[in-house]
Motif scaffolding. Structure first.
Motif, short mmCIF file in Angstrom:
data_model
loop_
_atom_site.label_atom_id
_atom_site.label_comp_id
_atom_site.label_asym_id
_atom_site.label_seq_id
_atom_site.Cartn_x
_atom_site.Cartn_y
_atom_site.Cartn_z
N LYS A 147 -16.00 9.57 -2.09
CA LYS A 147 -16.85 9.80 -0.74
C LYS A 147 -16.07 9.98 0.37
O LYS A 147 -16.00 10.63 1.15
N GLU A 148 -15.01 8.99 0.35
CA GLU A 148 -14.20 8.93 1.43
C GLU A 148 -13.40 10.25 1.24
O GLU A 148 -12.96 10.94 2.29
N LEU A 149 -12.60 10.49 0.17
CA LEU A 149 -11.94 11.90 0.04
C LEU A 149 -12.64 12.89 0.61
O LEU A 149 -12.05 13.83 1.32
N MET A 150 -13.89 13.07 0.20
CA MET A 150 -14.61 14.26 0.65
C MET A 150 -15.05 14.35 2.17
O MET A 150 -14.99 15.20 2.60
N GLU A 151 -15.24 13.33 2.63
CA GLU A 151 -15.65 13.09 3.92
C GLU A 151 -14.42 13.40 4.75
O GLU A 151 -14.31 14.20 5.99
N ASN A 152 -13.23 12.87 4.35
CA ASN A 152 -11.97 12.85 5.28
C ASN A 152 -11.09 13.69 5.09
O ASN A 152 -10.22 13.99 5.78
N THR A 153 -11.01 13.85 3.89
CA THR A 153 -9.91 14.80 3.43
C THR A 153 -10.41 15.97 2.43
O THR A 153 -9.67 16.09 1.16
N MET A 182 -17.82 18.81 3.01
CA MET A 182 -17.12 19.70 2.24
C MET A 182 -17.47 20.99 2.43
O MET A 182 -16.89 22.00 2.47
N ARG A 183 -18.89 21.13 2.84
CA ARG A 183 -19.67 22.57 3.36
C ARG A 183 -18.80 22.99 4.52
O ARG A 183 -18.21 24.23 4.48
N LYS A 184 -18.46 22.26 5.19
CA LYS A 184 -17.62 22.68 6.51
C LYS A 184 -16.28 23.20 6.35
O LYS A 184 -15.98 24.04 6.75
N ALA A 185 -15.66 22.30 5.34
CA ALA A 185 -14.51 22.56 4.89
C ALA A 185 -14.26 23.81 4.30
O ALA A 185 -13.34 24.82 4.41
N ILE A 186 -15.12 24.11 3.43
CA ILE A 186 -15.29 25.41 2.55
C ILE A 186 -15.41 26.49 3.19
O ILE A 186 -14.82 27.61 3.19
N ASP A 187 -16.48 26.39 4.45
CA ASP A 187 -16.63 27.57 5.13
C ASP A 187 -15.28 27.83 5.79
O ASP A 187 -15.14 29.07 5.91
N GLU A 188 -14.69 26.95 6.49
CA GLU A 188 -13.42 27.10 7.08
C GLU A 188 -12.35 27.72 6.36
O GLU A 188 -11.69 28.60 6.87
N ALA A 189 -12.39 27.23 5.05
CA ALA A 189 -11.47 28.04 4.23
C ALA A 189 -11.49 29.40 3.90
O ALA A 189 -10.94 30.24 3.89
N TYR A 190 -12.97 29.60 3.67
CA TYR A 190 -13.25 30.97 3.34
C TYR A 190 -12.98 31.83 4.74
O TYR A 190 -12.49 32.98 4.60
N ALA A 191 -13.16 31.29 5.86
CA ALA A 191 -13.07 32.20 7.04
C ALA A 191 -11.55 32.41 7.05
O ALA A 191 -11.20 33.18 8.06
N ASN A 192 -10.72 31.76 6.66
CA ASN A 192 -9.27 31.83 7.05
C ASN A 192 -8.33 32.21 5.63
O ASN A 192 -7.34 32.10 5.64
N GLY A 193 -9.18 32.69 4.76
CA GLY A 193 -8.58 33.44 3.59
C GLY A 193 -7.90 32.20 2.69
O GLY A 193 -7.03 32.64 2.02
N TYR A 194 -8.24 30.98 2.58
CA TYR A 194 -7.81 30.23 1.92
C TYR A 194 -8.72 30.00 0.39
O TYR A 194 -8.59 29.36 -0.51
N LEU A 195 -9.84 30.89 0.72
CA LEU A 195 -10.86 31.04 -0.25
C LEU A 195 -11.42 32.38 -0.57
O LEU A 195 -11.45 32.87 0.48
N GLU A 219 0.87 -1.28 0.01
CA GLU A 219 -0.11 -0.09 0.06
C GLU A 219 0.88 1.28 0.04
O GLU A 219 1.73 1.35 0.76
N MET A 220 0.54 2.30 -0.72
CA MET A 220 1.15 3.47 -0.87
C MET A 220 0.36 4.62 -0.71
O MET A 220 -0.60 5.06 -1.22
N LYS A 221 0.31 4.98 0.53
CA LYS A 221 -0.71 5.86 1.43
C LYS A 221 -0.29 7.32 1.00
O LYS A 221 0.69 7.84 1.65
N LEU A 222 -0.91 8.09 -0.01
CA LEU A 222 -0.54 9.53 -0.13
C LEU A 222 -1.69 10.33 0.01
O LEU A 222 -1.91 10.82 1.04
N LEU A 223 -2.91 10.07 -0.57
CA LEU A 223 -4.02 10.84 -0.31
C LEU A 223 -4.80 10.32 0.85
O LEU A 223 -5.10 11.12 1.48
N LEU A 224 -4.72 9.13 1.11
CA LEU A 224 -5.44 8.49 2.13
C LEU A 224 -4.53 8.45 3.56
O LEU A 224 -4.95 8.06 4.51
N GLU A 225 -3.26 9.07 3.60
CA GLU A 225 -2.39 8.94 4.52
C GLU A 225 -3.08 9.29 5.90
O GLU A 225 -2.78 8.61 6.94
N HIS A 226 -3.87 10.39 5.96
CA HIS A 226 -4.34 10.78 7.20
C HIS A 226 -5.76 10.64 7.28
O HIS A 226 -6.79 11.47 8.05
#
Lengths: 442, 670
Positions: free
Chosen positions: A93-99, A134-147, A3-10
Motif C-alpha cells: 500500500k505504501e509502495l504504491m501510494e508513495n513510490t 498508481m493511476r496518476k503515475a501511470i498516466d504521467e509515465a504514458y504522457a512522457n513516453g515511459y509507457l 534500518e537500510m532504506k532502499l525502496l523507502l528512501e524517498h
C-alpha cells in the motif's frame, strides 16, 4: 544492523510520487541501463541479485523471468500482485501510494526482459488511495513516453493496466488472481505438476509472470547498481539477499513500515519501531497473520531471512510483523485470525472450506467459555488434516497460525478451556475480544 | 482401456506394481488398470478434473536416476495428476487412509446425515465412501450449517443445500457438457452454494443429468422424490422412446410400476447423458388416461369388451370396407408392431394406404453420419431446426465437437438455438424463407453461402431434422441441400425426430404404389374413398382437418397406450402396451437397431402392438401366427436383409443398419 532504506528512501517525499521528483532522485536510470542491455543480461542481473519473491513464498524471481520462452510469438503478460490482503501487512500500500514509479519501472524492465508487451496491476479493491496514486503515475509515465509504444525511443512497447479486486483474500493467490483478472470466480487453479506453470500457461492460457509489488520495486535498483551489488545486502544470511520491508504493528510505540537488510535481528526491528508499548514482549507474528506465532525467547534469537526464520519455526512471509505484549490473550488473538480465514476461504476444496469454519467454531466456543477437554488436541488434528491437503496455500495459511499458537502457548489454551476464561485478564485482551465474549473475562 | 497404439507410454509404479500407461493419463484412471480404485467425489471422467474435493489424495513420488524414490512432501490429488515416467503412486498407505478419513470427516461436518429420508440413500457415493474409508464417528459437536432444504430449482430439480458437498459437478456439467451455464457457485467458504442466477428457474434441456451426477442427495428429482428407496427398485436396461436419438437408459420400476429413468452408458449414442424430455417425459406409463380394456362402441357410448368381441367387431368393420381401408400410425411403436401393421394393410387387406409421417410436406429421411461421427467432422451446417430441441443428444455431440475438437459450426435457423453459443456463424432466417435461403446457399453467391461453403469444404456434414418439412418450402429446401452436400462431398443428415420413425421408414410403413399418404388418407376419409381407418397410437385431431376426417370415417379403430382426443371418434378402442412393457427392437435416427426387453407388465388387458396385429391377421387370413417378437424379427430380416443383425443376438450397444439393401448384402455397415 540498522534500518537500510532502499525502496523507502524517498517515501516521505511527496515529490517522489511524481515523475519529475522521481527522475530527480535517479529514477528510471535502471530502465535506461536495462534497455541498453541484452534481454538475457537483464535476467542474469536479477539472477545475480538473488532477489526472491516478496509476496510470501520467497521464490527466486529470475526463475520465473527465465521461464518465458525466448523466441516467443504468443501474447504473454506481466502481472503485479497488489492484492495485499494478509492481515498485518501494509507495505505494498505504501509502495504504491508513495513510490508508484518504482513499481512501474520494475514492471517495464520485466516487460523488456521477457518481451511481454502488456502488464496488469491487480490492486486490492479497498486500496482506493493506492489505486489513485498508481493511476496518476501511470498516466504521467504514458504522457512522457515511459509507457506505451516505443519507450524512450528504444522500440520497446509496454502497456500497463490497473485492475481492482472485489474484496477477496483468496485473489492474492496467484492463480486465483489470474482467474479473477479474467472475470472468473476468484478460485485457485491447478498447479504444477497437475498443470503447466504460469510461465507456460497463465493468464488466458498464455505465458505469464506474476510478482509482488515489492519484488518489482526492487528491480530498478538491481539494474541501476548491478545485481552483484544487491547481492551484497543480506550477505550474512544463508540465501536471502537485499532488503525487506516489514509492516510493524501491534503493541509497539511507532508502528509503520520499516525496511531492513536481511540478516537483521527481529529485536533490532522492534527497536526501530520504538520498542514495546504497555508491557513486555510476549509473542510475535513475524510475517503476516498466516505464519506461525513465536514466543519472546524465539524473538530474541530470530534473524530476518527466509531460511533463518524457519529455524524458529516461522517465516518471513509477506513481512506483516505483529508484536504482542504480555497482556495479550493468545486464544482471542487466534480466534480473530481463525475468523478471518473462515471468512476468506474461497470454498473450492473440502479441507479449507470445512476445516477453517470448524476451527473457528471450536475457538469461538472456547472464547465463549464453553471449551471442552480435548478441544486443543482436536484443533491440532484439524490443522493436520488441512495442512498440505488443501488445494492452494490458503488452507496451509489458515492452519499454521492455529497449530503454531497451540504449540507455543499450550498452557493458555488449556487454561481457557478448563476455566472458561482467559489466563491473561487485561484491558488489552478485553479490547481484542468480541463484545459478547466479555462475560468470559469477568 | 487398452493402451492406444502410437501413444507414448510411461512406466508408473502403483503400490509396488509397475505398469505402462499412456503419458498424461490421470492417475485416478491409471489405477483402474490394476483393478484398484481411488475414491472420488468431484472427479467425473467426462468432465475436466478440478481437484476440489481432495478425496483422491494419494502419495506420489518419483524414481531418481540412482534408483531411489523421492516422495513429494504433500499428498497429491490423483484426479488431476497426469502420469509421467518413473512416477510412484501409493494408494493404500497409512497416510493416504488418514487423509481420506480427514476429508470425509470434514465433508460430514456440515452434512445433515438425513439419510433415512434422502432419495440418494442406498446409492450415495458419500455413504459408500464413508463406509469404505471414513471415520465411524465424528468429533464435531458444534452447530451444523442450516440452509434451505427442498428448494425447487425448476419443475424437475429440487435443491437441498444442506446436503451439498460443493463438488461442483452440477456447475461443471452446465458449463462443459450442456453449455447452458445455468448453475454457478455463489458466496464463498463454508457458505458456498451452487445456484442459478438469483435462484431463478433452472432452465435447461438437460437438467436431469445433474441429479444423476450429484454425489449426494443435494439435487433430487421432483418426480422421483420420496417415491422409493433405491434398494426397492428393480431396474431394466432400456432404450428411451422420447425421440429418435434412442438413448440408452435404465428403466427403474417398483412393484410393476414405472418409477424413473436414469442414463445408461452407450458411447455411440448418449455416452451417459439424457435429456429432460427423455428423463421426465414418460408420464404415460402411470397415466390415469391409460387404456386398460378393449372398448366397443354401442350407440353413443363405449362398452368394455373382451379381445374376442373387439376383434369380431374389427373384422366386420374391415370386411365391409373392402379395400377402402387405411392405416395411420405414430412412431412410438417397436419395429415388430410396425412390421405387422404394414403387413396387415398391404398383404392381408390389400390396401396401399399406410403412413407414419405427420409433417406438413412429406419426405423420407437420409442419414449418413452416425451420432458419434459428428465429433470427427471439421464443419457442420445446422439448417432449419434447433438440434437441442429436436435431437438433444445429437446436439450434445455437436457441442462436444465444437468445444473440444474445434469443429466449425454454422447455424442457419429461423429461431434462436442453443447451438448459437458455440457456432462460428449463426444466421437467422424468416420462417417462410427456408427455401429462399437454401437456394441462396446452393447458388453460392451470397456472404452466407460463402460461409457455408467454407464450413463444408472439408469433411463436413449437414444436420437437420424432418421438422424442417413443417416450414413452407422446407421439403424442397432439404432436397436442394442434399444435392449441395453430394456436390461438395459433405454428409447429409435429415434426422427423423419420431422415436421409431427411422424404423417405420426402413420397414416401409409408407404408402405403396397408388396408395395414399397421411394427408391423402385424411382427405379420403372426408370424401368417402376411405371407409375404414386404423389409428395406431396417433392422434390426427392435432393436425388440420383431422377432426373432420375422423368424424367422416365409417369405421375407426383406435389403438393406443393412452386415451386421446381421437379415441372419442372410434368404433373400437384397443389398449396397447407401452414400450417398456414389451420385448421389441427400436431403430434410432442413425439406424441403430437396439433391443428392449420387457421391464414391467402391461396394465389391464393391454397387449403389445405386434400381438394385436398377429391376432387380427389370423382372423382375417388363416396363417401361422407369430408367437414372439424374435420370430417377427426373423421374418423382417428375411424380407429385408438390412435387418439381419436383429435376427440374431444384438450386441449390447446395438447395431447400425445399412442404409440400402445392396449395402447390407455387401456387408457394408454404412
Amino acid at each position: 544492523m540498522a534500518e537500510m532504506k532502499l525502496l523507502l528512501e524517498h517515501s516521505n517525499d511527496p515529490e517522489y510520487a511524481t515523475l519529475k521528483g522521481y527522475l530527480a532522485k535517479g529514477g528510471y536510470t535502471g530502465l535506461g541501463k536495462a534497455l541498453k542491455m541484452e534481454r538475457q543480461a537483464v535476467i542474469d542481473s536479477v539472477k545475480a541479485s538473488g532477489l526472491r519473491g516478496r509476496g510470501g513464498a520467497g521464490f527466486p524471481a529470475w526463475i520465473k523471468w527465465n521461464g518465458i520462452e525466448k523466441e516467443i510469438t504468443k501474447p504473454h503478460y506481466m502481472i503485479c500482485n497488489a492484492d495485499e490482503g494478509e492481515p498485518g501487512t501494509f507495505k505494498d500500500k505504501e509502495l504504491m501510494e508513495n513510490t508508484p514509479f518504482l513499481v512501474i519501472e520494475g514492471m517495464t524492465i520485466g516487460g523488456y526482459a521477457t518481451q511481454s508487451k502488456v502488464g496488469y496491476i491487480y490492486i486490492r479493491g479497498e486500496f482506493v488511495d493506492a489505486c489513485r496514486a498508481m493511476r496518476k503515475a501511470i498516466d504521467e509515465a504514458y504522457a512522457n513516453g515511459y509507457l506505451g509504444k516505443n519507450i524512450l525511443g528504444s522500440g520497446v512497447d509496454f502497456d500497463l493496466y490497473i485492475h481492482t479486486g472485489a474484496g477477496s483474500y483468496e485473489c492474492g493467490e496467484e492463480s486465483a488472481l489470474m482467474s479473477s483478472l479474467m472475470g472468473e470466480r476468484g478460485m485457485p487453479r491447478l498447479k504444477f505438476p497437475h498443470a503447466p506453470l504460469p510461465t507456460v500457461a497463465g493468464l488466458w492460457d498464455c505465458p505469464t509472470i506474476i510478482n509482488n509489488v515489492e519484488t518489482y520495486s526492487c528491480v530498478p535498483f538491481i539494474l541501476d547498481r548491478g545485481g552483484e551489488w544487491y547481492a551484497t545486502l543480506g550477505a550474512s544470511t544463508k540465501n536471502s539477499r537485499g532488503t525487506k520491508i516489514f509492516s510493524v504493528s501491534g503493541h509497539v510505540n511507532k508502528p509503520g513500515n520499516y525496511e531492513v537488510e536481511f540478516g537483521t535481528t527481529l529485536m533490532e526491528l522492534l527497536d526501530l519501531a520504538g520498542g514495546m508499548k504497555g508491557g513486555m514482549l510476549k509473542a510475535c507474528v513475524p510475517g503476516g497473520s498466516s505464519v506461525p506465532i513465536i514466543n519472546a525467547a524465539d524473538c530474541e534469537r530470530a534473524i530476518i531471512g527466509y531460511e533463518e526464520m524457519a529455524e524458529v519455526k516461522s517465516m518471513v512471509g509477506s513481512g506483516g510483523c505483529m508484536f504482542l505484549n504480555e497482556h495479550t490473550c493468545i486464544v482471542s488473538f487466534i480466534w480473530r485470525t481463525a475468523q478471518f480465514y473462515a471468512n476468506e476461504s474461497c470454498g473450492k476444496c473440502t479441507p479449507c472450506r470445512e476445516g477453517t469454519k470448524w476451527m473457528f467454531q471450536i475457538l469461538d466456543r472456547i472464547v465463549r467459555g464453553k471449551g471442552q477437554p480435548g478441544d486443543a488436541e482436536l484443533l491440532v488434528d484439524i490443522t493436520k488434516q488441512i495442512d498440505g491437503r488443501s488445494f492452494c496455500g490458503l488452507g496451509d495459511a489458515a492452519a499454521w497460525p492455529v497449530a503454531g499458537a497451540i504449540r507455543v502457548f499450550p498452557e493458555e489454551f488449556e487454561y481457557f478451556i478448563k476455566n472458561g476464561r482467559s489466563m491473561v485478564d487485561s484491558a488489552e485482551s478485553r479490547a481484542m475480544a468480541p463484545k459478547w465474549a466479555q462475560p468470559a473475562y469477568s | 482401456m487398452a493402451v492406444d497404439e502410437g501413444h507414448r507410454t510411461v512406466s508408473v509404479t502403483i503400490n509396488g506394481i509397475e505398469i505402462e500407461v499412456p503419458q498424461g493419463e490421470l492417475i485416478v484412471e491409471s489405477v483402474k488398470r490394476l483393478g484398484l480404485e481411488i475414491p472420488v467425489f468431484c472427479y467425473h471422467p467426462r468432465m475436466k478434473p478440478v481437484g476440489m474435493c481432495r478425496m483422491c489424495l494419494v502419495e506420489i513420488g518419483f524414481k531418481q536416476p540412482d534408483g531411489s524414490v523421492r516422495m513429494m512432501p504433500k499428498p497429491q490429488a490423483g484426479c488431476t495428476l497426469p502420469a509421467s515416467e518413473g512416477m510412484v503412486v501409493l494408494t493404500d498407505s497409512e497416510s493416504v487412509h488418514r487423509d481420506r478419513k480427514g476429508v470425509l470427516e470434514f465433508l460430514l461436518v456440515n452434512h445433515p446425515l438425513d439419510c433415512p429420508v434422502c432419495d440418494r440413500g442406498g446409492e450415495c457415493p458419500l455413504q459408500n465412501n464413508t463406509l469404505a474409508y471414513g471415520p465411524s464417528t465424528s468429533r464435531f459437536i458444534d452447530l451444523k450449517r442450516h440452509l434451505p432444504k427442498a428448494y425447487p430449482l425448476s419443475q424437475y430439480v429440487m435443491l437441498d443445500l444442506e446436503r451439498c458437498i460443493q463438488c461442483g459437478r452440477c456447475v461443471r456439467f452446465t458449463e462443459e457438457i450442456s453449455g447452458e451455464h445455468e448453475l454457478a457457485f455463489r458466496f464463498r467458504g463454508a457458505s458456498m452454494q451452487p445456484s442459478t442466477f438469483q435462484l431463478l428457474d433452472f432452465e435447461s434441456k438437460f437438467s436431469g443429468n445433474v441429479i444423476e451426477i450429484c454425489p449426494v442427495g443435494a439435487l433430487t428429482s421432483a418426480q422421483y422424490r420420496f417415491r422409493a428407496r433405491p434398494w426397492d427398485l428393480q431396474t431394466t436396461p432400456a432404450v428411451c422412446t422420447a425421440c429418435s436419438n434412442g438413448c440408452n437408459v435404465w428403466f427403474d420400476h417398483r412393484a410393476g410400476r414405472f418409477v424413473r429413468i436414469n442414463g445408461r452408458i452407450n458411447e455411440g449414442v448418449n455416452e451417459e447423458w439424457t435429456c429432460d424430455k427423455g428423463k421426465f417425459g414418460h408420464d404415460y406409463y402411470n397415466s390415469t388416461d391409460r387404456l386398460r380394456t378393449p372398448l366397443v362402441r354401442k350407440g353413443d357410448q363405449f362398452v368394455e369388451a373382451t379381445w374376442a368381441e373387439a376383434y369380431e367387431e374389427i373384422v366386420k368393420g374391415l370386411e365391409s370396407a373392402g379395400k377402402d381401408v387405411a392405416g395411420l400410425c405414430g412412431t412410438r411403436i417397436a419395429n415388430e408392431g410396425l412390421f405387422l401393421f404394414n403387413r396387415l394393410f398391404k398383404q392381408v387387406l390389400g390396401s396401399r394406404s399406410v403412413d407414419h409421417r405427420w409433417t406438413r410436406t412429406l419426405g423420407t429421411s437420409r442419414v449418413q453420419t452416425p451420432i458419434a461421427g459428428i465429433e470427427g467432422k471439421k464443419g457442420v451446417l445446422v439448417f432449419g431446426s434447433n438440434p437441442a430441441e429436436d435431437l438433444p443428444i445429437v446436439f450434445l455431440r455437436l457441442r462436444k465437437a465444437a468445444t473440444r475438437n474445434g469443429t466449425q459450426v454454422t447455424v442457419v435457423t429461423p429461431d434462436v438455438t442453443e447451438a448459437d453459443a458455440f457456432a462460428t456463424v449463426a444466421s437467422r432466417i424468416g420462417q417462410g424463407d427456408v427455401l429462399k435461403v437454401a437456394q441462396e446457399i446452393v447458388d453460392g453467391q451470397s456472404e452466407l453461402a460463402r460461409k457455408v461453403a467454407d464450413c463444408l469444404k472439408e469433411d463436413g456434414a449437414i444436420v437437420t431434422s424432418d421438422r424442417v418439412r413443417n416450414l413452407p418450402g422446407g421439403g424442397e429446401a432439404l432436397r436442394l441441400l442434399e444435392d449441395l452436400a453430394a456436390r461438395c462431398g459433405a454428409e447429409f443428415n435429415c434426422y427423423p425426430t419420431g422415436p421409431n420413425a427411422m424404423g417405420a421408414e426402413l420397414l416401409g410403413v409408407l404408402p405403396g404404389d397408388g396408395g395414399l399418404d397421411t394427408w391423402g388418407i385424411l382427405q379420403g376419409c372426408c370424401s368417402g374413398t376411405i371407409k375404414a381407418l386404423w389409428l395406431l397410437d396417433c392422434d390426427p385431431t392435432t393436425v388440420e382437418g383431422g377432426d373432420q376426417a375422423l368424424e367422416s370415417a365409417e369405421f375407426l379403430v383406435y389403438q393406443g397406450v393412452t386415451r386421446s382426443e381421437a379415441t372419442a371418434f372410434a368404433n373400437v378402442v384397443l389398449p396397447m402396451a407401452a414400450p417398456a412393457e414389451q420385448d421389441g427392437t427400436w431403430t434410432n435416427c442413425e439406424r441403430r437397431l437396439q433391443r428392449m426387453t420387457q421391464a414391467i407388465a402391461a396394465p389391464g388387458d393391454s397387449k403389445p402392438a405386434w400381438r394385436i396385429f398377429s391376432e387380427v391377421i389370423l382372423r382375417l387370413q388363416p396363417s401361422t401366427p407369430f408367437f414372439n417378437p424374435r420370430e417377427i424379427m426373423k421374418a423382417i430380416a428375411d424380407a429385408d436383409p438390412r435387418f439381419l443383425p436383429g435376427a440374431s443376438d444384438l450386441p449390447e450397444e446395438g447395431a447400425i443398419l445399412s442404409a440400402t439393401t445392396q449395402a447390407a448384402m455387401a456387408g457394408d455397415g454404412a
